[in-house]
Design a protein around this motif. Structure first.
Motif, short mmCIF file in Angstrom:
data_model
loop_
_atom_site.label_atom_id
_atom_site.label_comp_id
_atom_site.label_asym_id
_atom_site.label_seq_id
_atom_site.Cartn_x
_atom_site.Cartn_y
_atom_site.Cartn_z
N ASP A 264 27.54 18.86 2.38
CA ASP A 264 26.77 18.68 1.26
C ASP A 264 25.38 18.57 1.02
O ASP A 264 24.88 18.27 2.08
CB ASP A 264 27.62 17.85 0.19
N ALA A 265 24.61 18.85 0.09
CA ALA A 265 23.27 18.85 -0.04
C ALA A 265 22.68 17.36 0.21
O ALA A 265 21.68 16.99 0.68
CB ALA A 265 22.60 19.33 -1.22
N GLU A 266 23.29 16.34 -0.49
CA GLU A 266 22.89 15.00 -0.22
C GLU A 266 22.95 14.45 0.98
O GLU A 266 21.94 13.86 1.84
CB GLU A 266 24.09 14.13 -1.11
N THR A 267 24.13 14.88 1.80
CA THR A 267 24.14 14.48 3.43
C THR A 267 23.06 15.12 4.12
O THR A 267 22.42 14.35 5.06
CB THR A 267 25.57 14.93 3.86
N ALA A 268 22.93 16.38 3.94
CA ALA A 268 21.72 17.18 4.62
C ALA A 268 20.46 16.75 4.39
O ALA A 268 19.62 16.53 5.31
CB ALA A 268 22.01 18.72 3.96
N ALA A 269 20.01 16.31 3.08
CA ALA A 269 19.01 15.71 2.93
C ALA A 269 18.55 14.19 3.43
O ALA A 269 17.70 13.99 3.93
CB ALA A 269 18.86 15.57 1.12
N ARG A 270 19.74 13.50 3.53
CA ARG A 270 19.91 12.25 4.03
C ARG A 270 19.43 12.24 5.67
O ARG A 270 18.47 11.50 5.92
CB ARG A 270 20.83 11.42 3.71
N ILE A 271 19.98 13.15 6.23
CA ILE A 271 20.02 13.42 7.68
C ILE A 271 18.78 13.95 8.19
O ILE A 271 17.82 13.37 8.85
CB ILE A 271 21.13 14.22 8.22
N ALA A 272 18.01 15.06 7.12
CA ALA A 272 16.75 15.74 7.40
C ALA A 272 15.76 14.54 7.51
O ALA A 272 15.00 14.36 8.26
CB ALA A 272 16.60 16.66 6.41
N ARG A 273 15.80 13.69 6.24
CA ARG A 273 14.81 12.59 6.32
C ARG A 273 14.71 11.60 7.42
O ARG A 273 13.61 11.37 7.81
CB ARG A 273 15.02 12.06 5.03
N VAL A 274 15.83 11.31 7.99
CA VAL A 274 16.04 10.09 8.70
C VAL A 274 15.28 10.73 10.03
O VAL A 274 14.63 10.21 10.85
CB VAL A 274 17.35 9.52 9.03
N LEU A 275 15.90 11.98 10.45
CA LEU A 275 15.45 12.68 11.73
C LEU A 275 14.10 12.87 11.67
O LEU A 275 13.24 12.53 12.64
CB LEU A 275 15.83 14.17 12.00
N VAL A 276 13.16 13.13 10.57
CA VAL A 276 11.78 13.37 10.44
C VAL A 276 11.26 11.93 10.51
O VAL A 276 10.15 11.75 11.23
CB VAL A 276 11.35 14.11 9.26
N GLU A 277 11.72 10.99 9.61
CA GLU A 277 11.00 9.55 9.67
C GLU A 277 11.08 8.98 11.20
O GLU A 277 10.10 8.38 11.55
CB GLU A 277 11.88 8.61 8.67
N GLU A 278 12.10 9.26 11.87
CA GLU A 278 12.50 8.72 13.27
C GLU A 278 11.74 9.53 14.35
O GLU A 278 11.98 9.08 15.30
CB GLU A 278 13.81 8.45 13.53
N ARG A 279 10.70 10.49 13.92
CA ARG A 279 10.22 11.49 14.90
C ARG A 279 11.32 12.04 15.82
O ARG A 279 10.71 12.54 16.89
CB ARG A 279 9.15 10.83 15.70
N LEU A 280 12.45 12.30 15.45
CA LEU A 280 13.28 13.09 16.20
C LEU A 280 13.31 14.50 16.06
O LEU A 280 13.72 15.46 16.67
CB LEU A 280 14.95 12.50 15.95
N ALA A 281 12.75 14.58 14.63
CA ALA A 281 12.36 16.26 14.39
C ALA A 281 11.19 16.30 13.98
O ALA A 281 10.54 15.36 13.14
CB ALA A 281 13.33 16.64 13.64
N ALA A 282 10.38 17.36 13.89
CA ALA A 282 8.99 17.44 13.26
C ALA A 282 9.34 18.16 11.96
O ALA A 282 8.53 17.55 10.92
CB ALA A 282 8.16 18.63 14.14
N CYS A 283 10.16 18.97 11.82
CA CYS A 283 10.70 19.37 10.34
C CYS A 283 12.02 20.04 10.40
O CYS A 283 12.64 20.28 11.53
CB CYS A 283 9.87 21.03 10.40
N VAL A 284 12.67 19.73 9.24
CA VAL A 284 14.19 20.07 9.15
C VAL A 284 14.18 20.89 7.85
O VAL A 284 13.84 20.40 6.81
CB VAL A 284 15.14 18.81 9.16
N GLN A 285 14.88 22.07 7.94
CA GLN A 285 14.92 22.98 6.80
C GLN A 285 16.42 22.99 6.54
O GLN A 285 17.12 23.14 7.28
CB GLN A 285 14.41 24.54 7.22
N THR A 286 16.64 22.97 5.41
CA THR A 286 17.91 22.86 4.40
C THR A 286 18.34 24.18 3.98
O THR A 286 17.67 24.52 2.90
CB THR A 286 17.78 21.78 3.61
N LEU A 287 19.42 24.72 4.42
CA LEU A 287 19.84 26.15 4.06
C LEU A 287 21.29 25.95 3.17
O LEU A 287 21.97 26.00 3.92
CB LEU A 287 20.08 27.24 4.94
#
Length: 106
Positions: free
Chosen positions: A12-35
Protein backbone atom coordinates in the motif's frame (compact mmCIF):
# COMPACT_ATOMS: atom_id res chain seq x y z
CA UNK A 1 30.65 4.35 -9.07
CA UNK A 2 28.05 1.97 -10.37
CA UNK A 3 24.45 3.14 -10.23
CA UNK A 4 21.57 0.70 -9.75
CA UNK A 5 17.81 0.96 -10.02
CA UNK A 6 16.10 -1.49 -7.68
CA UNK A 7 12.44 -2.56 -7.74
CA UNK A 8 10.48 -3.26 -4.59
CA UNK A 9 6.73 -3.87 -4.45
CA UNK A 10 4.73 -2.77 -1.39
CA UNK A 11 1.19 -3.62 -0.28
CA UNK A 12 0.00 0.00 0.00
CA UNK A 13 0.94 3.67 -0.31
CA UNK A 14 1.59 4.14 3.42
CA UNK A 15 4.11 1.28 3.54
CA UNK A 16 5.75 2.49 0.33
CA UNK A 17 6.11 6.05 1.63
CA UNK A 18 7.57 4.88 4.95
CA UNK A 19 10.12 2.61 3.29
CA UNK A 20 11.07 5.27 0.73
CA UNK A 21 11.67 7.85 3.44
CA UNK A 22 13.82 5.55 5.58
CA UNK A 23 15.94 4.47 2.62
CA UNK A 24 16.67 8.09 1.68
CA UNK A 25 17.17 9.22 5.29
CA UNK A 26 19.66 6.41 5.88
CA UNK A 27 21.49 7.17 2.60
CA UNK A 28 20.71 3.73 1.22
CA UNK A 29 19.01 5.45 -1.72
CA UNK A 30 19.45 8.81 -3.38
CA UNK A 31 15.85 8.84 -4.60
CA UNK A 32 12.87 6.53 -4.37
CA UNK A 33 9.98 6.96 -6.80
CA UNK A 34 6.60 5.60 -5.75
CA UNK A 35 4.38 4.24 -8.51
CA UNK A 36 0.82 3.44 -7.37
CA UNK A 37 -1.77 1.48 -9.30
CA UNK A 38 0.26 -1.61 -10.08
CA UNK A 39 -1.41 -5.03 -10.13
CA UNK A 40 0.84 -8.04 -9.54
CA UNK A 41 -0.06 -11.56 -10.61
CA UNK A 42 2.19 -14.18 -9.06
CA UNK A 43 2.40 -17.69 -7.67
CA UNK A 44 2.74 -17.86 -3.89
CA UNK A 45 2.55 -20.99 -1.74
CA UNK A 46 1.13 -23.04 -4.60
CA UNK A 47 -1.65 -20.67 -5.64
CA UNK A 48 -1.91 -17.89 -8.21
CA UNK A 49 -2.51 -14.55 -6.50
CA UNK A 50 -3.47 -11.13 -7.84
CA UNK A 51 -3.04 -8.03 -5.68
CA UNK A 52 -2.88 -4.27 -6.02
CA UNK A 53 0.55 -3.00 -5.03
CA UNK A 54 2.74 0.10 -5.10
CA UNK A 55 6.11 -0.15 -6.84
CA UNK A 56 9.22 1.56 -5.52
CA UNK A 57 11.98 2.48 -7.98
CA UNK A 58 15.05 2.88 -5.79
CA UNK A 59 18.10 4.76 -7.12
CA UNK A 60 21.25 3.62 -5.33
CA UNK A 61 24.79 2.42 -5.96
CA UNK A 62 26.35 -1.01 -6.08
CA UNK A 63 28.44 0.04 -3.07
CA UNK A 64 25.30 0.66 -0.95
CA UNK A 65 23.17 -2.20 -2.28
CA UNK A 66 24.28 -4.81 0.26
CA UNK A 67 23.32 -2.46 3.11
CA UNK A 68 19.96 -1.75 1.43
CA UNK A 69 19.39 -5.49 0.95
CA UNK A 70 20.13 -6.11 4.63
CA UNK A 71 17.86 -3.27 5.81
CA UNK A 72 14.78 -3.90 3.64
CA UNK A 73 13.45 -7.01 5.42
CA UNK A 74 13.29 -5.04 8.70
CA UNK A 75 11.16 -2.36 7.02
CA UNK A 76 8.90 -4.50 4.85
CA UNK A 77 5.77 -6.41 5.95
CA UNK A 78 6.06 -9.18 3.34
CA UNK A 79 7.57 -12.51 4.32
CA UNK A 80 9.67 -12.36 1.14
CA UNK A 81 9.94 -8.76 -0.11
CA UNK A 82 10.72 -8.16 -3.77
CA UNK A 83 14.12 -6.57 -4.29
CA UNK A 84 15.62 -6.77 -7.76
CA UNK A 85 18.50 -4.54 -8.86
CA UNK A 86 19.18 -3.52 -12.45
CA UNK A 87 22.42 -1.89 -13.55
CA UNK A 88 22.06 1.67 -14.80
CA UNK A 89 24.37 1.18 -17.75
CA UNK A 90 24.42 4.84 -18.75
CA UNK A 91 22.93 8.16 -17.78
CA UNK A 92 23.51 11.86 -17.40
CA UNK A 93 26.86 12.20 -15.64
CA UNK A 94 25.68 14.87 -13.23
CA UNK A 95 22.72 12.70 -12.16
CA UNK A 96 24.91 9.64 -11.63
CA UNK A 97 27.33 11.78 -9.60
CA UNK A 98 24.39 13.01 -7.50
CA UNK A 99 23.33 9.42 -6.75
CA UNK A 100 26.86 8.68 -5.57
CA UNK A 101 26.99 11.80 -3.40
CA UNK A 102 23.51 11.32 -1.92
CA UNK A 103 24.28 7.73 -0.88
CA UNK A 104 27.79 8.33 0.44
CA UNK A 105 28.24 7.61 4.13
CA UNK A 106 30.10 10.91 4.60
Amino acid sequence: MSALVAHCSCPDAETAARIARVLVEERLAACVQTLPGMVSTYRWQGAVQQESEVLLLIKTTRERFDALKARLPDLHPYETPELIALDAVDGLGAYLDWIAAATSRQ
